[in-house]
Every structure is written in C-alpha cells, then in structure tokens.
Design a protein around this motif. Structure first.
Motif, PDB file in Angstrom:
ATOM      1  N   ALA A   1      16.154  -3.938  -5.391  1.00  0.00           N
ATOM      2  CA  ALA A   1      14.879  -4.442  -4.893  1.00  0.00           C
ATOM      3  C   ALA A   1      14.840  -4.426  -3.369  1.00  0.00           C
ATOM      4  O   ALA A   1      13.807  -4.101  -2.766  1.00  0.00           O
ATOM      5  CB  ALA A   1      14.635  -5.858  -5.406  1.00  0.00           C
ATOM      6  N   ARG A   2      15.958  -4.757  -2.745  1.00  0.00           N
ATOM      7  CA  ARG A   2      16.013  -4.747  -1.276  1.00  0.00           C
ATOM      8  C   ARG A   2      15.836  -3.339  -0.734  1.00  0.00           C
ATOM      9  O   ARG A   2      15.106  -3.119   0.246  1.00  0.00           O
ATOM     10  CB  ARG A   2      17.347  -5.332  -0.813  1.00  0.00           C
ATOM     11  N   ILE A   3      16.465  -2.372  -1.375  1.00  0.00           N
ATOM     12  CA  ILE A   3      16.340  -0.982  -0.936  1.00  0.00           C
ATOM     13  C   ILE A   3      14.904  -0.499  -1.104  1.00  0.00           C
ATOM     14  O   ILE A   3      14.342   0.160  -0.223  1.00  0.00           O
ATOM     15  CB  ILE A   3      17.318  -0.090  -1.727  1.00  0.00           C
ATOM     16  N   GLU A   4      14.283  -0.814  -2.240  1.00  0.00           N
ATOM     17  CA  GLU A   4      12.915  -0.364  -2.495  1.00  0.00           C
ATOM     18  C   GLU A   4      11.934  -1.012  -1.525  1.00  0.00           C
ATOM     19  O   GLU A   4      11.015  -0.353  -1.016  1.00  0.00           O
ATOM     20  CB  GLU A   4      12.521  -0.664  -3.939  1.00  0.00           C
TER      21      GLU A   4
ATOM     22  N   SER B   1      12.553  -2.106   1.486  1.00  0.00           N
ATOM     23  CA  SER B   1      12.753  -1.512   2.811  1.00  0.00           C
ATOM     24  C   SER B   1      12.218  -0.083   2.861  1.00  0.00           C
ATOM     25  O   SER B   1      11.677   0.345   3.883  1.00  0.00           O
ATOM     26  CB  SER B   1      14.241  -1.533   3.177  1.00  0.00           C
ATOM     27  N   THR B   2      12.336   0.643   1.756  1.00  0.00           N
ATOM     28  CA  THR B   2      11.768   1.986   1.687  1.00  0.00           C
ATOM     29  C   THR B   2      10.264   1.943   1.886  1.00  0.00           C
ATOM     30  O   THR B   2       9.689   2.729   2.655  1.00  0.00           O
ATOM     31  CB  THR B   2      12.101   2.640   0.336  1.00  0.00           C
ATOM     32  N   ASP B   3       9.611   1.019   1.203  1.00  0.00           N
ATOM     33  CA  ASP B   3       8.157   0.869   1.353  1.00  0.00           C
ATOM     34  C   ASP B   3       7.787   0.498   2.789  1.00  0.00           C
ATOM     35  O   ASP B   3       6.813   1.013   3.347  1.00  0.00           O
ATOM     36  CB  ASP B   3       7.642  -0.205   0.399  1.00  0.00           C
ATOM     37  N   GLU B   4       8.554  -0.385   3.381  1.00  0.00           N
ATOM     38  CA  GLU B   4       8.259  -0.821   4.750  1.00  0.00           C
ATOM     39  C   GLU B   4       8.405   0.334   5.738  1.00  0.00           C
ATOM     40  O   GLU B   4       7.583   0.474   6.666  1.00  0.00           O
ATOM     41  CB  GLU B   4       9.189  -1.973   5.134  1.00  0.00           C
ATOM     42  N   LEU B   5       9.415   1.174   5.559  1.00  0.00           N
ATOM     43  CA  LEU B   5       9.602   2.315   6.453  1.00  0.00           C
ATOM     44  C   LEU B   5       8.527   3.383   6.250  1.00  0.00           C
ATOM     45  O   LEU B   5       8.191   4.119   7.185  1.00  0.00           O
ATOM     46  CB  LEU B   5      10.983   2.927   6.234  1.00  0.00           C
TER      47      LEU B   5
ATOM     48  N   ARG C   1       8.985   9.610   3.003  1.00  0.00           N
ATOM     49  CA  ARG C   1       9.465   8.451   2.250  1.00  0.00           C
ATOM     50  C   ARG C   1      10.891   8.666   1.753  1.00  0.00           C
ATOM     51  O   ARG C   1      11.746   7.783   1.850  1.00  0.00           O
ATOM     52  CB  ARG C   1       8.536   8.175   1.070  1.00  0.00           C
ATOM     53  N   GLY C   2      11.145   9.869   1.221  1.00  0.00           N
ATOM     54  CA  GLY C   2      12.465  10.161   0.671  1.00  0.00           C
ATOM     55  C   GLY C   2      13.560  10.139   1.716  1.00  0.00           C
ATOM     56  O   GLY C   2      14.662   9.627   1.469  1.00  0.00           O
ATOM     57  N   ASP C   3      13.291  10.681   2.887  1.00  0.00           N
ATOM     58  CA  ASP C   3      14.289  10.649   3.961  1.00  0.00           C
ATOM     59  C   ASP C   3      14.643   9.211   4.334  1.00  0.00           C
ATOM     60  O   ASP C   3      15.809   8.874   4.563  1.00  0.00           O
ATOM     61  CB  ASP C   3      13.758  11.368   5.202  1.00  0.00           C
ATOM     62  N   GLY C   4      13.625   8.345   4.410  1.00  0.00           N
ATOM     63  CA  GLY C   4      13.882   6.943   4.703  1.00  0.00           C
ATOM     64  C   GLY C   4      14.688   6.276   3.607  1.00  0.00           C
ATOM     65  O   GLY C   4      15.581   5.460   3.878  1.00  0.00           O
ATOM     66  N   HIS C   5      14.386   6.627   2.369  1.00  0.00           N
ATOM     67  CA  HIS C   5      15.098   6.061   1.217  1.00  0.00           C
ATOM     68  C   HIS C   5      16.579   6.450   1.256  1.00  0.00           C
ATOM     69  O   HIS C   5      17.458   5.601   1.027  1.00  0.00           O
ATOM     70  CB  HIS C   5      14.436   6.568  -0.062  1.00  0.00           C
ATOM     71  N   VAL C   6      16.854   7.705   1.549  1.00  0.00           N
ATOM     72  CA  VAL C   6      18.242   8.164   1.632  1.00  0.00           C
ATOM     73  C   VAL C   6      19.002   7.416   2.732  1.00  0.00           C
ATOM     74  O   VAL C   6      20.151   7.009   2.554  1.00  0.00           O
ATOM     75  CB  VAL C   6      18.292   9.685   1.870  1.00  0.00           C
TER      76      VAL C   6
ATOM     77  N   PHE D   1       0.832  -1.201   0.000  1.00  0.00           N
ATOM     78  CA  PHE D   1       0.000   0.000   0.000  1.00  0.00           C
ATOM     79  C   PHE D   1       0.869   1.254   0.000  1.00  0.00           C
ATOM     80  O   PHE D   1       0.564   2.235  -0.696  1.00  0.00           O
ATOM     81  CB  PHE D   1      -0.931   0.026   1.209  1.00  0.00           C
ATOM     82  N   ALA D   2       1.954   1.245   0.776  1.00  0.00           N
ATOM     83  CA  ALA D   2       2.840   2.416   0.834  1.00  0.00           C
ATOM     84  C   ALA D   2       3.390   2.757  -0.540  1.00  0.00           C
ATOM     85  O   ALA D   2       3.490   3.932  -0.914  1.00  0.00           O
ATOM     86  CB  ALA D   2       3.975   2.156   1.816  1.00  0.00           C
ATOM     87  N   ARG D   3       3.744   1.732  -1.312  1.00  0.00           N
ATOM     88  CA  ARG D   3       4.250   1.995  -2.666  1.00  0.00           C
ATOM     89  C   ARG D   3       3.152   2.496  -3.582  1.00  0.00           C
ATOM     90  O   ARG D   3       3.372   3.436  -4.369  1.00  0.00           O
ATOM     91  CB  ARG D   3       4.881   0.731  -3.251  1.00  0.00           C
ATOM     92  N   GLU D   4       1.977   1.898  -3.502  1.00  0.00           N
ATOM     93  CA  GLU D   4       0.901   2.301  -4.398  1.00  0.00           C
ATOM     94  C   GLU D   4       0.433   3.723  -4.117  1.00  0.00           C
ATOM     95  O   GLU D   4       0.167   4.493  -5.051  1.00  0.00           O
ATOM     96  CB  GLU D   4      -0.256   1.314  -4.296  1.00  0.00           C
ATOM     97  N   ILE D   5       0.347   4.108  -2.860  1.00  0.00           N
ATOM     98  CA  ILE D   5      -0.120   5.467  -2.588  1.00  0.00           C
ATOM     99  C   ILE D   5       0.977   6.486  -2.893  1.00  0.00           C
ATOM    100  O   ILE D   5       0.699   7.635  -3.232  1.00  0.00           O
ATOM    101  CB  ILE D   5      -0.657   5.613  -1.144  1.00  0.00           C
TER     102      ILE D   5
END
Length: 279
Positions: free
Chosen positions: A229-232, A234-238, A158-163, A5-9
C-alpha cells in the motif's frame, strides 16, 4: 493534482496503451517489422524508443522479468528489426486496434490527445528513462495514434516512478511480482509464467518473504499489505503532478472512460499489468 486522480486516470489510460501487447493488429505489426515471436515483439516494440539497447538496459528499465527471458529476445531483436522500423509500425497498429475496438475513438482523440500531450510535456523526465524516450518521439499527425502515444508516455512515466520506489524498498524484480500476487493483484501463476520465473525461484522468494513477516501461508500479512500500500500510494503521488496543467481533468477522464471500457474484450482480466477493468 492529487494521488487519487492519478490512480483513477491510470486505470483509463493503461487499457488504451495496452492494446500494443494484446491486439492482433499490434502483434501482426511486430511480425511485419521482422521480430520473431511474442516476447521478441514485446521487448523490441516497447524498448524501441530507447534505441538498440543492451539486454541489461531492458532488464533494468522493464523490471520484473527474468533476465533469461529478456536475453532470449535482446539484443537479437535489433538484428531482425531496427528501432526506427519498429517505431514506424507500432503506433499506427495501435491506432488501428483502437479504431476497431471503439469506433468513436476518433472524436475522443481529437480533443483528448492534445491535452494529454500537454501533460506529457509538463512531466519531469529525470530518472525516468522509458518515459523520457517516449516523450521525445515526434507527435503523430493522426489523432488516434497521437492519443496512443500520449497514453504510452504517461504510463511509462508512472512505471518508471514505480520501479524507483520498488528498488528503494530493496525489492528486486522477482520480489515485486511475488508481493503483487500476495496481496491479490494478479494470480501468482499468471505473474510467474508471464515474467519467466521458475517455480523454484518463486518458492524461494515466498520463503524469504515469510521469514521477513511479509507473507504467511502464501498470502500477504498485514506487514506485507502495508508495504504494498505504501508503494502504491507513493507511486500515485509521483505520477500526479503533471496533470496539474489540465484545466478540467475530470472532463478528460470522462472523455476517455468509454474507450477504456470498450477495450474490455481486447485485454485479459486479470492481466500481468495489474490494471482492473474500467468501470
């Protein structure tokens, strides 16, 4: 809330936010504030919630941009326009762009903006400077501007978590861009130009990835794709937990979808952000 859901929204809220970079109303607002040129407008407008910060702060928080590109705009931007004056203009300009692109946005915003504000309030700001700075801005009275502000705060969350995840994997800003292009998210030429890296710097990063087994013949190997894929994931999970406050997250998604789809002509695809076209 789950990572899916986090990725879709994100695919829905990102286009609503991104008018601030691409819509003429927003570029005009940056000029009216006093910012000179596209990149000073970009860095000044996006960094304004942080206050008159240094170039180093922008390099660290925005991530992925060549330091020279940042330093041509910051800190000079603050001599032309104060963060306060930029903030008075940027949200209103985004609201005008959204109203023009999707005339039905008013009704959507009245319902969705308060719900997304609840999500923003529920999100943890620890380690997320861009999110925390946007979260602490006053909620606009105009519902469309409030909707834009909420989507902005959430995309920065989301972006802060991704970084954080990219740096945790030992990737610098250039390498993060090279990896994104290697898996086909955004063409290499588009990322290289938009983020300010020279062909020589890009080629050196590709060579380094090739030696590490992450790339071969200019494309990501299985190992490189697994890393991305692992980074993405984990980004969605955060990014997911704040959405737990929504009683009906699917309804919020569905209410925003038509607006995001209507923005297809406002935002270039593919784009340096990497967000796909809604739908």
């Amino acid at each position: 809330m789950d990572a899916t859901f986090a990725r879709e929204i994100w695919k829905i809220i990102e286009p609503l936010h991104a008018v601030t970079y691409f819509a003429e109303e927003c570029r005009t607002a940056n000029r009216e504030a006093g910012l000179k040129g596209f990149w000073m407008g970009y860095f000044g407008s996006r960094a304004a919630p942080l206050g008159p910060v240094s170039a180093g702060t922008v390099e660290a928080t925005f991530f992925g941009f060549h330091p020279a590109r940042v330093r041509r705009a910051v800190p000079d931007a603050w001599a032309f326009a104060s963060p306060e004056s930029i903030l008075r203009l940027r949200g209103a300009a985004a609201a005008r762009a959204l109203r023009r692109a999707f005339p039905g946005i008013e009704g959507v915003a009245v319902t969705a903006a308060p719900l997304l504000h609840e999500v923003v309030t529920a999100a943890d700001g620890a380690g997320r400077p861009l999110f925390a700075a946007n979260r602490d801005l006053p909620v606009p009275e105009d519902p469309v501007e409030a909707l834009w502000q909420a989507t902005t705060a959430l995309r920065e969350h989301r972006g802060d978590g991704h970084v954080a995840l990219l740096t945790g994997e030992g990737l610098n800003g250039l390498e993060a861009n090279v990896l994104a292009s290697a898996v086909g998210v955004v063409p290499a030429e588009r990322l290289q130009e938009s983020r300010g890296w020279s062909p020589e710097e890009w080629a050196e990063a590709v060579d380094a990835f090739t030696r590490r087994g992450l790339m071969a013949d200019g494309r990501a190997t299985e190992k490189g794709r697994a890393l991305k894929a692992r980074i993405e994931q984990s980004t969605d999970e955060l990014a997911a937990p704040p959405y737990d406050v929504l009683d009906d997250p699917t309804a919020v998604y569905e209410s925003l979808f038509p607006a995001a789809r209507a923005l297809g002509d406002e935002i270039p695809y593919p784009n340096p952000i990497g967000v796909p076209r809604a739908g």
